[in-house]
Design a protein around this motif. Structure first.
Motif, mmCIF file in Angstrom:
data_model
loop_
_atom_site.group_PDB
_atom_site.id
_atom_site.type_symbol
_atom_site.label_atom_id
_atom_site.label_comp_id
_atom_site.label_asym_id
_atom_site.label_seq_id
_atom_site.Cartn_x
_atom_site.Cartn_y
_atom_site.Cartn_z
ATOM 1 N N GLY A 150 0.809 -1.218 0.000
ATOM 2 C CA GLY A 150 0.000 0.000 0.000
ATOM 3 C C GLY A 150 0.833 1.254 0.000
ATOM 4 N N THR A 151 0.235 2.327 -0.495
ATOM 5 C CA THR A 151 0.907 3.620 -0.435
ATOM 6 C C THR A 151 0.903 4.087 1.023
ATOM 7 N N THR A 152 1.643 5.147 1.293
ATOM 8 C CA THR A 152 1.811 5.550 2.686
ATOM 9 C C THR A 152 0.493 6.039 3.316
ATOM 10 N N GLY A 153 0.296 5.687 4.573
ATOM 11 C CA GLY A 153 -0.891 6.152 5.313
ATOM 12 C C GLY A 153 -2.189 5.465 4.937
ATOM 13 N N THR A 154 -2.116 4.320 4.286
ATOM 14 C CA THR A 154 -3.355 3.643 3.860
ATOM 15 C C THR A 154 -3.846 2.624 4.888
ATOM 16 N N MET A 155 -3.313 2.738 6.113
ATOM 17 C CA MET A 155 -3.720 1.886 7.233
ATOM 18 C C MET A 155 -3.230 0.447 7.113
ATOM 19 N N LYS A 156 -2.093 0.249 6.469
ATOM 20 C CA LYS A 156 -1.503 -1.092 6.369
ATOM 21 C C LYS A 156 -1.235 -1.664 7.759
ATOM 22 N N SER A 157 -0.567 -0.844 8.594
ATOM 23 C CA SER A 157 -0.228 -1.329 9.940
ATOM 24 C C SER A 157 -1.503 -1.601 10.731
ATOM 25 N N SER A 158 -2.457 -0.681 10.657
ATOM 26 C CA SER A 158 -3.701 -0.840 11.432
ATOM 27 C C SER A 158 -4.481 -2.069 10.983
ATOM 28 N N LEU A 159 -4.519 -2.287 9.685
ATOM 29 C CA LEU A 159 -5.279 -3.423 9.153
ATOM 30 C C LEU A 159 -4.663 -4.758 9.607
ATOM 31 N N LEU A 188 9.417 -2.826 12.296
ATOM 32 C CA LEU A 188 10.750 -2.326 11.935
ATOM 33 C C LEU A 188 10.716 -0.835 11.595
ATOM 34 N N GLU A 189 9.526 -0.272 11.530
ATOM 35 C CA GLU A 189 9.422 1.145 11.163
ATOM 36 C C GLU A 189 9.047 2.012 12.340
ATOM 37 N N GLU A 190 8.239 1.457 13.235
ATOM 38 C CA GLU A 190 7.740 2.245 14.358
ATOM 39 C C GLU A 190 8.155 1.612 15.666
ATOM 40 N N GLY A 212 0.219 3.685 20.420
ATOM 41 C CA GLY A 212 -0.469 4.976 20.390
ATOM 42 C C GLY A 212 -1.483 5.018 19.256
ATOM 43 N N GLN A 213 -1.046 4.559 18.083
ATOM 44 C CA GLN A 213 -1.950 4.553 16.921
ATOM 45 C C GLN A 213 -3.130 3.609 17.161
ATOM 46 N N MET A 214 -2.843 2.433 17.765
ATOM 47 C CA MET A 214 -3.921 1.457 17.969
ATOM 48 C C MET A 214 -4.896 1.933 19.057
ATOM 49 N N SER A 269 -5.535 5.072 19.541
ATOM 50 C CA SER A 269 -6.327 6.150 18.916
ATOM 51 C C SER A 269 -7.431 5.565 18.028
ATOM 52 N N LEU A 270 -7.238 4.325 17.599
ATOM 53 C CA LEU A 270 -8.291 3.668 16.814
ATOM 54 C C LEU A 270 -9.272 2.918 17.719
ATOM 55 N N ASN A 271 -9.070 3.087 19.029
ATOM 56 C CA ASN A 271 -9.976 2.495 20.027
ATOM 57 C C ASN A 271 -9.919 0.983 20.148
ATOM 58 N N SER A 288 4.277 -4.044 2.608
ATOM 59 C CA SER A 288 5.216 -3.458 1.658
ATOM 60 C C SER A 288 4.728 -2.076 1.232
ATOM 61 N N GLU A 289 5.663 -1.155 1.268
ATOM 62 C CA GLU A 289 5.350 0.243 0.940
ATOM 63 C C GLU A 289 5.408 0.407 -0.571
ATOM 64 N N ILE A 290 4.386 1.003 -1.168
ATOM 65 C CA ILE A 290 4.470 1.211 -2.609
ATOM 66 C C ILE A 290 4.474 2.711 -2.922
ATOM 67 N N SER A 310 -10.866 8.735 -0.792
ATOM 68 C CA SER A 310 -11.353 7.529 -0.117
ATOM 69 C C SER A 310 -10.304 6.427 -0.198
ATOM 70 N N ARG A 311 -10.389 5.517 0.762
ATOM 71 C CA ARG A 311 -9.443 4.396 0.800
ATOM 72 C C ARG A 311 -9.991 3.257 -0.020
ATOM 73 N N GLU A 312 -9.081 2.539 -0.678
ATOM 74 C CA GLU A 312 -9.527 1.402 -1.484
ATOM 75 C C GLU A 312 -8.737 0.150 -1.143
ATOM 76 N N GLU A 315 -13.373 1.309 4.815
ATOM 77 C CA GLU A 315 -13.750 2.264 5.860
ATOM 78 C C GLU A 315 -13.314 1.739 7.207
ATOM 79 N N PHE A 316 -12.948 2.642 8.085
ATOM 80 C CA PHE A 316 -12.740 2.231 9.473
ATOM 81 C C PHE A 316 -13.662 3.068 10.335
ATOM 82 N N LYS A 317 -14.664 2.426 10.882
ATOM 83 C CA LYS A 317 -15.656 3.162 11.666
ATOM 84 C C LYS A 317 -16.084 2.324 12.856
#
Ligand SMILES: Nc1ncnc2c1ncn2[C@@H]1O[C@H](COP(=O)(O)OP(=O)(O)OP(=O)(O)O)[C@@H](O)[C@H]1O
Ligand SMILES: [Mg+2]
Length: 260
Positions: free
Chosen positions: A26-35, A56-58, A65-67, A69-71, A187-189, A222-224, A243-245
């Motif tokens: 995924g491109t950056t910030g597309t919630m790869k880590s969160s997913l 290895l990145e964070e 912290g990110q998780m 914030s996603l509750n 993988s970052e694209i 929108s995210r795809e 969506e993440f809701k």
């Protein structure tokens, strides 16, 4: 194994086959880590699985912290942070997880491993692929891992500076499959999506390829999400809106062209 994305697992025929390797590109910030975290969290919580997240990145703190914030209710599962000191891990084997029968999430961050290795040079024939493999193998033997997430392959490549990356990659994928774990390799694209991974072999070597991107239509972003390939299944390969809701990932059928 379910990906725990409502409306998407159904389209894959329930989820992905066990003990396979999925590249999450995924491109950056597309919630790869969160997913990926969401998969581990739910598999531990609902199915009592044991998961390993190699960050290895964070740092551990930034990931948590990110998780939070996603509750994600991190108190609902056993989360442990580990380093790379194998003798420590072996000594504390019985205390690694509160109750392995109830599952747990083990998180290893690069910062901690680096601190432990500080001053100890890697042997000339050693690299971060070896270290990662050794860690996964050790934990498989100690507690019986079910799921592994590596965040990210791009970082692993940068750290490793391999002379012959293609051969190393081939054996790395083989290693994961042979070990009987279900793996997700992030993988970052690049933003122009000119490639899906650092090395073109990764999508071929993987059993599944999950792609995460964003699009803007009329300035609304929108995210795809799409499963570009999933070996030995009859998965729906269409592109869905992600969506993440309310603490849940949901995929909506994105094939329709919006009315202007
Ligand atoms: N509740 C939410 N709903 C949707 N998106 C959110 C929410 N909270 C945070 N985000 C977004 O999640 C993104 C970060 O998610 P994550 O770190 O999982 O992405 P990533 O693809 O791993 O990013 P990176 O490329 O930095 O590794 C941020 O762009 C942030 O805007
Ligand atoms: Mg990330």
């Amino acid at each position: 194994m379910k990906l725990h994305i409502e409306g998407f697992d159904e389209e894959l025929g329930g989820g992905i086959p066990l003990n396979t390797v999925t590249l999450v590109a995924g491109t950056t910030g597309t919630m790869k880590s969160s997913l990926c975290f969401n998969i581990l969290f739910n598999e531990v919580r609902l199915n009592k699985k044991i998961g390993l997240y190699i960050s290895l990145e964070e740092t551990f703190e930034s990931l948590m912290g990110q998780m939070l914030s996603l509750n994600f209710d991190l108190k609902a599962i056993d989360v442990v942070k580990i380093g790379y000191d194998f003798s420590e891990l072996r000594k504390n084997k019985d205390r690694l997880l509160k109750n392995p029968a109830k599952g747990g999430l083990i998180i290893s961050d690069l910062g901690l491993v680096r601190r432990e290795l500080a001053g100890k040079e890697l042997a000339p024939n050693e690299n971060w692929f070896h270290i990662t493999k050794a860690l996964i193998k050790e934990l498989k033997e100690l507690v019986g891992l079910d799921i592994v997430v590596i965040d990210s392959m791009s970082a692993l490549h940068v750290l490793s500076q391999l002379e012959n990356p293609r051969v190393t990659l081939f054996y790395f994928f083989e290693f994961l499959r042979d070990l009987q774990v279900t793996s997700f390799l992030i993988s970052e694209i690049p933003h122009d999506e000119s490639k899906l991974s650092t090395f073109e072999e990764e999508p071929y070597l993987a059993d599944g390829l999950l792609k995460l991107t964003t699009t803007d239509r009329h300035r609304k972003v929108s995210r795809e999400i799409s499963m570009v390939k999933l070996r030995s299944t009859n998965a729906n390969l269409d592109v869905f809106t992600l969506e993440f809701k309310g603490g849940k990932f949901r995929a909506l059928y994105g094939g329709q062209v919006p009315v202007v």
